[in-house]
Design a protein around this motif. Structure first.
Motif, mmCIF file in Angstrom:
data_model
loop_
_atom_site.group_PDB
_atom_site.id
_atom_site.type_symbol
_atom_site.label_atom_id
_atom_site.label_comp_id
_atom_site.label_asym_id
_atom_site.label_seq_id
_atom_site.Cartn_x
_atom_site.Cartn_y
_atom_site.Cartn_z
ATOM 1 N N MET A 25 0.821 -1.192 0.000
ATOM 2 C CA MET A 25 0.000 0.000 0.000
ATOM 3 C C MET A 25 0.867 1.258 0.000
ATOM 4 S SD MET A 25 -3.062 1.009 -0.032
ATOM 5 C CE MET A 25 -4.100 2.341 0.371
ATOM 6 N N ARG A 26 1.946 1.239 0.777
ATOM 7 C CA ARG A 26 2.843 2.401 0.816
ATOM 8 C C ARG A 26 3.486 2.653 -0.538
ATOM 9 N NH1 ARG A 26 6.195 1.935 6.479
ATOM 10 N NH2 ARG A 26 4.379 2.004 7.839
ATOM 11 N N SER A 27 3.854 1.571 -1.208
ATOM 12 C CA SER A 27 4.509 1.752 -2.514
ATOM 13 C C SER A 27 3.542 2.348 -3.534
ATOM 14 C CB SER A 27 5.075 0.429 -3.018
ATOM 15 O OG SER A 27 4.038 -0.520 -3.170
ATOM 16 N N ILE A 28 2.273 1.979 -3.456
ATOM 17 C CA ILE A 28 1.289 2.541 -4.384
ATOM 18 C C ILE A 28 1.115 4.030 -4.122
ATOM 19 C CG2 ILE A 28 -1.149 2.510 -5.038
ATOM 20 C CD1 ILE A 28 -1.104 -0.507 -4.496
ATOM 21 N N ILE A 29 1.023 4.405 -2.859
ATOM 22 C CA ILE A 29 0.890 5.823 -2.509
ATOM 23 C C ILE A 29 2.128 6.594 -2.943
ATOM 24 C CG2 ILE A 29 0.711 7.452 -0.579
ATOM 25 C CD1 ILE A 29 -1.049 5.359 0.819
ATOM 26 N N PHE A 30 3.305 6.021 -2.724
ATOM 27 C CA PHE A 30 4.549 6.677 -3.133
ATOM 28 C C PHE A 30 4.586 6.884 -4.646
ATOM 29 C CE2 PHE A 30 8.912 6.341 -4.693
ATOM 30 C CZ PHE A 30 9.434 7.481 -4.115
ATOM 31 N N LEU A 31 4.233 5.856 -5.402
ATOM 32 C CA LEU A 31 4.240 5.975 -6.864
ATOM 33 C C LEU A 31 3.228 7.013 -7.336
ATOM 34 C CD1 LEU A 31 4.574 2.240 -7.942
ATOM 35 C CD2 LEU A 31 6.296 4.034 -8.142
ATOM 36 N N LEU A 32 2.083 7.066 -6.696
ATOM 37 C CA LEU A 32 1.078 8.056 -7.057
ATOM 38 C C LEU A 32 1.581 9.469 -6.787
ATOM 39 C CD1 LEU A 32 -1.804 8.626 -8.016
ATOM 40 C CD2 LEU A 32 -2.514 8.482 -5.637
ATOM 41 N N LEU A 33 2.157 9.696 -5.627
ATOM 42 C CA LEU A 33 2.687 11.024 -5.294
ATOM 43 C C LEU A 33 3.853 11.407 -6.196
ATOM 44 C CD1 LEU A 33 2.516 10.965 -1.396
ATOM 45 C CD2 LEU A 33 1.048 12.219 -2.979
ATOM 46 N N LEU A 57 2.446 12.372 -9.628
ATOM 47 C CA LEU A 57 1.797 13.682 -9.574
ATOM 48 C C LEU A 57 2.827 14.801 -9.507
ATOM 49 C CD1 LEU A 57 -1.229 13.021 -7.204
ATOM 50 C CD2 LEU A 57 -1.270 13.383 -9.668
ATOM 51 N N GLY A 58 3.892 14.604 -8.755
ATOM 52 C CA GLY A 58 4.956 15.607 -8.689
ATOM 53 C C GLY A 58 5.647 15.794 -10.015
ATOM 54 N N THR A 59 5.841 14.714 -10.733
ATOM 55 C CA THR A 59 6.465 14.790 -12.047
ATOM 56 C C THR A 59 5.572 15.525 -13.032
ATOM 57 O OG1 THR A 59 7.576 12.692 -11.639
ATOM 58 C CG2 THR A 59 7.454 13.426 -13.915
ATOM 59 N N LEU A 60 4.287 15.245 -12.998
ATOM 60 C CA LEU A 60 3.369 15.918 -13.908
ATOM 61 C C LEU A 60 3.285 17.408 -13.617
ATOM 62 C CD1 LEU A 60 0.447 13.334 -14.074
ATOM 63 C CD2 LEU A 60 2.093 13.871 -15.865
ATOM 64 N N ALA A 61 3.333 17.770 -12.356
ATOM 65 C CA ALA A 61 3.223 19.184 -11.993
ATOM 66 C C ALA A 61 4.435 19.975 -12.470
ATOM 67 C CB ALA A 61 3.051 19.325 -10.487
ATOM 68 N N THR A 62 5.622 19.381 -12.413
ATOM 69 C CA THR A 62 6.818 20.100 -12.831
ATOM 70 C C THR A 62 7.059 20.006 -14.328
ATOM 71 O OG1 THR A 62 8.220 18.186 -12.378
ATOM 72 C CG2 THR A 62 7.952 19.806 -10.609
ATOM 73 N N ALA A 63 6.390 19.110 -15.007
ATOM 74 C CA ALA A 63 6.628 18.927 -16.437
ATOM 75 C C ALA A 63 5.854 19.910 -17.301
ATOM 76 C CB ALA A 63 6.275 17.505 -16.847
ATOM 77 N N GLN A 64 4.904 20.624 -16.733
ATOM 78 C CA GLN A 64 4.071 21.529 -17.521
ATOM 79 C C GLN A 64 4.687 22.925 -17.547
ATOM 80 O OE1 GLN A 64 1.498 20.287 -19.176
ATOM 81 N NE2 GLN A 64 2.046 18.317 -18.323
ATOM 82 N N ASN A 65 5.575 23.168 -18.502
ATOM 83 C CA ASN A 65 6.234 24.463 -18.645
ATOM 84 C C ASN A 65 6.159 24.912 -20.099
ATOM 85 O OD1 ASN A 65 7.253 24.825 -15.940
ATOM 86 N ND2 ASN A 65 8.598 23.116 -16.377
ATOM 87 N N ASP A 66 6.333 26.213 -20.311
ATOM 88 C CA ASP A 66 6.334 26.716 -21.677
ATOM 89 C C ASP A 66 7.698 26.499 -22.324
ATOM 90 O OD1 ASP A 66 7.701 28.583 -20.227
ATOM 91 O OD2 ASP A 66 6.732 30.306 -21.122
ATOM 92 N N GLU A 67 7.774 26.741 -23.618
ATOM 93 C CA GLU A 67 8.988 26.451 -24.384
ATOM 94 C C GLU A 67 10.172 27.308 -23.932
ATOM 95 O OE1 GLU A 67 10.302 25.849 -29.038
ATOM 96 O OE2 GLU A 67 8.415 26.846 -28.568
ATOM 97 N N ALA A 68 9.951 28.562 -23.579
ATOM 98 C CA ALA A 68 11.039 29.444 -23.147
ATOM 99 C C ALA A 68 11.668 28.931 -21.849
ATOM 100 C CB ALA A 68 10.519 30.863 -22.957
ATOM 101 N N HIS A 69 10.853 28.434 -20.932
ATOM 102 C CA HIS A 69 11.380 27.910 -19.672
ATOM 103 C C HIS A 69 12.224 26.657 -19.907
ATOM 104 C CE1 HIS A 69 11.570 27.199 -15.372
ATOM 105 N NE2 HIS A 69 11.169 25.964 -15.580
ATOM 106 N N VAL A 70 11.747 25.794 -20.795
ATOM 107 C CA VAL A 70 12.506 24.582 -21.117
ATOM 108 C C VAL A 70 13.832 24.931 -21.779
ATOM 109 C CG1 VAL A 70 12.479 22.451 -22.474
ATOM 110 C CG2 VAL A 70 10.429 23.169 -21.257
ATOM 111 N N ASP A 71 13.834 25.913 -22.685
ATOM 112 C CA ASP A 71 15.078 26.353 -23.325
ATOM 113 C C ASP A 71 16.062 26.902 -22.296
ATOM 114 O OD1 ASP A 71 14.209 25.601 -25.829
ATOM 115 O OD2 ASP A 71 13.497 27.617 -26.352
#
Length: 67
Positions: free
Chosen positions: A1-9, A12-26
């Motif tokens: 159960m802990r591993s499932i919660i860890f993978l979910l969190l 979600l953290g990866t998705l939140a930081t992956a949403q950037n505009d092109e200038a920020h990525v450059d």
């Protein structure tokens, strides 16, 4: 159960930081390549992919859906 919660969190953290505009990525890419040059690493590969997605809303059987 802990591993499932860890993978979910973690995903979600990866998705939140992956949403950037092109200038920020450059900017991040140029900062990282500068750090590589400072460490005398001269051979590396860079792949650039950018997608400006869209969100579409529609109704199916009276329910609002988005894609």
């Amino acid at each position: 159960m802990r591993s499932i919660i860890f993978l979910l969190l973690a995903s979600l953290g990866t998705l939140a930081t992956a949403q950037n505009d092109e200038a920020h990525v450059d900017k991040l890419t140029s900062e990282f390549t500068q750090k590589l040059s400072e460490r005398n690493i001269e051979q590396y590969a860079v792949s650039k992919r950018h997608c400006s997605g869209t969100i579409e809303m529609f109704q199916i059987n009276g329910k609002v859906c988005s894609s």
